[in-house]
Enzyme design. Structure first.
Site, PDB file in Angstrom:
ATOM      1  N   GLU A 296       0.871  -1.186   0.000  1.00 53.63           N
ATOM      2  CA  GLU A 296       0.000   0.000   0.000  1.00 53.63           C
ATOM      3  C   GLU A 296       0.900   1.226   0.000  1.00 53.63           C
ATOM      4  O   GLU A 296       1.769   1.363   0.864  1.00 53.63           O
ATOM      5  CB  GLU A 296      -0.934  -0.027   1.210  1.00 53.63           C
ATOM      6  CG  GLU A 296      -1.935  -1.173   1.148  1.00 53.63           C
ATOM      7  CD  GLU A 296      -2.672  -1.261  -0.181  1.00 53.63           C
ATOM      8  OE1 GLU A 296      -3.065  -0.213  -0.716  1.00 53.63           O
ATOM      9  OE2 GLU A 296      -2.830  -2.381  -0.710  1.00 53.63           O
ATOM     10  N   CYS A 330      -1.490   9.341   3.910  1.00 53.87           N
ATOM     11  CA  CYS A 330      -1.572   8.930   2.506  1.00 53.87           C
ATOM     12  C   CYS A 330      -2.882   9.416   1.916  1.00 53.87           C
ATOM     13  O   CYS A 330      -2.991   9.640   0.718  1.00 53.87           O
ATOM     14  CB  CYS A 330      -1.450   7.419   2.397  1.00 53.87           C
ATOM     15  SG  CYS A 330      -2.624   6.579   3.455  1.00 53.87           S
TER      16      CYS A 330
HETATM   17  P1  NAP Z   1       9.017   4.707   3.255  1.00 52.85           P
HETATM   18  O1  NAP Z   1      10.165   5.606   3.282  1.00 52.85           O
HETATM   19  O2  NAP Z   1       8.711   3.976   2.006  1.00 52.85           O
HETATM   20  O3  NAP Z   1       9.236   3.681   4.458  1.00 52.85           O
HETATM   21  C1  NAP Z   1       8.260   2.705   4.778  1.00 52.85           C
HETATM   22  C2  NAP Z   1       8.938   1.543   5.452  1.00 52.85           C
HETATM   23  O4  NAP Z   1       9.799   0.899   4.507  1.00 52.85           O
HETATM   24  C3  NAP Z   1       9.821   1.937   6.634  1.00 52.85           C
HETATM   25  O5  NAP Z   1       9.694   0.960   7.628  1.00 52.85           O
HETATM   26  C4  NAP Z   1      11.212   1.904   6.014  1.00 52.85           C
HETATM   27  O6  NAP Z   1      12.228   1.670   6.942  1.00 52.85           O
HETATM   28  C5  NAP Z   1      11.070   0.724   5.088  1.00 52.85           C
HETATM   29  N1  NAP Z   1      12.090   0.643   4.029  1.00 52.85           N
HETATM   30  C6  NAP Z   1      12.849   1.628   3.497  1.00 52.85           C
HETATM   31  N2  NAP Z   1      13.643   1.119   2.521  1.00 52.85           N
HETATM   32  C7  NAP Z   1      13.366  -0.212   2.442  1.00 52.85           C
HETATM   33  C8  NAP Z   1      13.844  -1.274   1.633  1.00 52.85           C
HETATM   34  N3  NAP Z   1      14.757  -1.103   0.680  1.00 52.85           N
HETATM   35  N4  NAP Z   1      13.343  -2.513   1.830  1.00 52.85           N
HETATM   36  C9  NAP Z   1      12.393  -2.737   2.772  1.00 52.85           C
HETATM   37  N5  NAP Z   1      11.908  -1.761   3.564  1.00 52.85           N
HETATM   38  C10 NAP Z   1      12.379  -0.518   3.398  1.00 52.85           C
HETATM   39  O7  NAP Z   1       7.663   5.473   3.659  1.00 52.85           O
HETATM   40  P2  NAP Z   1       7.403   6.378   4.931  1.00 52.85           P
HETATM   41  O8  NAP Z   1       8.110   7.672   4.764  1.00 52.85           O
HETATM   42  O9  NAP Z   1       7.637   5.603   6.174  1.00 52.85           O
HETATM   43  O10 NAP Z   1       5.834   6.597   4.847  1.00 52.85           O
HETATM   44  C11 NAP Z   1       5.241   7.557   4.032  1.00 52.85           C
HETATM   45  C12 NAP Z   1       4.679   6.949   2.769  1.00 52.85           C
HETATM   46  O11 NAP Z   1       3.758   5.921   3.106  1.00 52.85           O
HETATM   47  C13 NAP Z   1       3.898   7.932   1.929  1.00 52.85           C
HETATM   48  O12 NAP Z   1       4.211   7.728   0.583  1.00 52.85           O
HETATM   49  C14 NAP Z   1       2.453   7.558   2.212  1.00 52.85           C
HETATM   50  O13 NAP Z   1       1.541   7.933   1.212  1.00 52.85           O
HETATM   51  C15 NAP Z   1       2.569   6.084   2.362  1.00 52.85           C
HETATM   52  N6  NAP Z   1       1.442   5.514   3.101  1.00 52.85           N
HETATM   53  C16 NAP Z   1       0.520   4.787   2.415  1.00 52.85           C
HETATM   54  C17 NAP Z   1      -0.588   4.267   3.069  1.00 52.85           C
HETATM   55  C18 NAP Z   1      -1.618   3.463   2.339  1.00 52.85           C
HETATM   56  O14 NAP Z   1      -2.421   2.802   2.998  1.00 52.85           O
HETATM   57  N7  NAP Z   1      -1.638   3.495   1.033  1.00 52.85           N
HETATM   58  C19 NAP Z   1      -0.726   4.494   4.444  1.00 52.85           C
HETATM   59  C20 NAP Z   1       0.252   5.228   5.117  1.00 52.85           C
HETATM   60  C21 NAP Z   1       1.336   5.737   4.434  1.00 52.85           C
HETATM   61  P3  NAP Z   1      13.180   2.872   7.450  1.00 52.85           P
HETATM   62  O15 NAP Z   1      12.297   3.749   8.258  1.00 52.85           O
HETATM   63  O16 NAP Z   1      14.208   2.159   8.262  1.00 52.85           O
HETATM   64  O17 NAP Z   1      13.732   3.524   6.228  1.00 52.85           O
END
Ligand code: NAP
Length: 526
Positions: A296, A330
């Site tokens: 997601e 999001c």
């Molecule tokens: P993110 O930077 O993509 O990080 C999400 C998770 O992925 C974190 O736990 C991060 O760990 C981990 N991660 C980073 N690089 C990775 C890799 N190479 N392999 C596996 N995991 C990895 O996103 P965010 O900044 O936390 O969250 C914001 C985003 O989430 C926005 O784009 C928002 O729209 C989206 N979101 C979507 C929904 C939905 O339901 N569609 C809901 C909430 C949020 P680290 O923190 O250690 O980097």
């Protein structure tokens, strides 16, 4: 607030949403103030890694800070090494057959106990969210309530799926369908719903009979450590999950690529989600399944304001959707698409409304907006604001807020073209782009001009236009005459189209199927 005792599964009431605490009541205010004091007294504590029940210190420490006052260290966390990450997947794989064989009723009861513990510790969890994620009191309360909802809802869904609908019975046969869990899964949540989304993905996987390696966001590891306490206290076997704090860019690929990883449940950015999807698609040596990816991702959510709308309601709802939790949802409204007949009026009213929003530390309840999550996020959002100032007309905000925290003023930029970067790219902060539409059809066309398709809303009193929006507005979650944030478990199953993800519909009746596989059994009986 409801009782803190879990209901027995045999006498379970139908699901209903957890009531949110009303902080205008003195008793709730006092309880919250006490929770904030108690939690503050725990600041700076060191937390271990948890590998299938074994506590580990790697010595490589991550400090999580309070974004309202970045000098304050909320928690200190041991970060996983590659060897420990590997071990966590192996341990989850090894324990999977035992947990999968645990009756669904026992798994559901365990999850209901987790809900009861969250309920008992609700203000404490609220306080952790205020301090580690920069959520204001009501936003934190909504997040914790949603976490409780996920536990209650998925426990009930598992009980339902444990007794699937009967199949057609062929003459002389007994025909049956049963749902089996998948195996060891990696759960990767974001920081923006640091409790609800993490709890939802993890408990859906666990109650379905899978084992879990949870890699929380590096921004909110203390909330994850507290969640692990709840799982253990509720009675989830210590071997059924690992808590693996550590940088996604360091251990993420390893977890995704591991041949014993059966599925990955991810919520976060488009970039990371697509990377996980790509890496998971390639079979590794010894791997005997296609990995399932539930991803997601981001959004660029629009609210359409029609000339036949209640304009005051539209303005209020756009502002709530754009600036609640600093626009870091999001589902946040980052595009207001407004009919030209009411455009100028709308812009004036939004300006007035935004001018009254107070920005400051999230623990002070008079503030409507707290900080954004990090220094990096603040810089990226301010860069987008500079881009936006060139692409349109600044109406409100446009700069950082006062104080040491990562504060940004609620920012509105009007006259934005659909090809502008701030119309197309996810900013993930308090920035609203306003765009003029010639008419309702044009507004729908503009709203759909996006690679995302998560949430959207329409404000109009015209039934024909509502019908058109139902047919043509291409989003996973459409709302009519209400805000585009605040999806409720059970009522608004959540997930998006296009680059917003796999449309898994969290909090809906189909969600657990992502964590299960169906087996059909036909037995000849005569
Ligand atoms: P993110 O930077 O993509 O990080 C999400 C998770 O992925 C974190 O736990 C991060 O760990 C981990 N991660 C980073 N690089 C990775 C890799 N190479 N392999 C596996 N995991 C990895 O996103 P965010 O900044 O936390 O969250 C914001 C985003 O989430 C926005 O784009 C928002 O729209 C989206 N979101 C979507 C929904 C939905 O339901 N569609 C809901 C909430 C949020 P680290 O923190 O250690 O980097």
């Amino acid at each position: 607030m409801s009782s803190s005792i879990a209901e027995p599964v045999k006498a379970l009431r139908p699901f209903s949403n957890e009531p949110v605490a009303d902080f205008s009541r003195p008793a709730n205010r006092e309880a919250m103030e006490k929770a904030l004091r108690d939690v503050r007294a725990e600041f700076g504590r060191e937390y271990d890694l948890l590998i299938a029940g074994r506590r580990e210190k790697s010595g490589d420490l991550l400090k999580s800070v309070n974004p309202s006052r970045p000098g304050e260290i909320v928690g200190v966390h041991n970060k996983a090494t590659a060897a420990l990450a590997n071990e966590a997947v192996e341990a989850a794989h090894a324990y999977f057959p035992r947990w999968a064989a645990t009756p669904p009723e026992v798994r559901a009861e365990t999850l209901l106990r987790a809900a009861a513990i969250f309920r008992k510790r609700k203000f404490e969890f609220d306080a952790w969210l205020v301090y580690e994620a920069g959520k204001t009191w009501p936003e934190a309360e909504a997040d914790v309530s949603e976490a409780i909802d996920f536990c209650e809802y998925y426990a009930r869904q598992m009980l339902r799926l444990a007794k699937p609908d009967p199949l057609l019975q062929l003459p002389g046969e007994h025909d049956e369908l049963v749902y089996l869990p998948l195996g060891a899964g990696v759960v990767v949540p974001p920081w923006n719903f640091p409790l609800a989304i993490m709890v939802g993905m993890t408990t859906a996987a666990l109650v379905a009979g899978n084992t879990v390696v949870l890699k929380p966001s590096s921004e909110t590891p203390t909330i994850a450590a507290k969640f692990a306490e709840v799982l253990l206290e509720a009675g989830f076997p210590p071997q059924s999950f690992s808590l693996l704090v550590g940088s996604g860019s360091v251990i993420g690929d390893l977890l995704v690529e591991h041949p014993k990883t059966r599925f990955i449940a991810f919520t976060g950015s488009k970039e990371v989600g697509l990377r996980i999807n790509e890496l998971a698609a390639k079979p590794r040596k010894g791997q005997i399944w296609i990995k399932r990816v539930i991803a997601e991702m981001g959004g660029k959510d629009a609210i359409i304001v029609d000339r036949e709308a209640d304009l005051d309601a539209a303005v209020k709802n756009v502002v709530w959707s754009a600036f609640g939790y600093q626009g870091q949802k999001c589902s946040a409204c980052s595009r207001a698409i407004v009919d030209e007949a009411v455009y100028d009026q709308f812009v004036d009213k939004v300006k007035g409304e935004v001018g009254s929003l107070k920005v400051g530390p999230a623990d002070q309840p008079e503030n409507y907006m707290g900080p954004v999550i990090s220094e990096g996020a603040k810089r990226s959002i301010l860069d987008y604001i500079e881009v936006g100032k060139k692409e349109g007309r600044l109406i409100a905000g446009g700069a950082e807020g006062a104080g040491d925290g990562y504060f940004i003023q609620p920012t509105v930029i009007a006259d934005i073209d659909s090809k502008a970067r701030i119309f197309q790219e996810e900013i993930f902060g308090p920035v609203l782009a306003v765009t003029k539409a010639r008419n309702f059809d044009h507004a729908l066309e503009l709203a759909n001009d996006s690679e995302y398709g998560l949430t959207g809303a329409v404000f109009t009193k015209n039934r024909e236009k509502i019908r058109k929006a139902r047919d043509q507005f291409f989003v996973g979650n459409l709302y009519i005459n209400r805000k585009c944030t605040g999806a409720m478990v059970g009522a608004h199953p959540f997930g998006g189209f296009n680059m917003s993800g796999t449309d898994s519909k969290a909090g809906g009746p189909d969600y657990l199927l992502q964590f299960l596989q169906a087996k059909a059994i036909g037995e000849k009986i005569s």
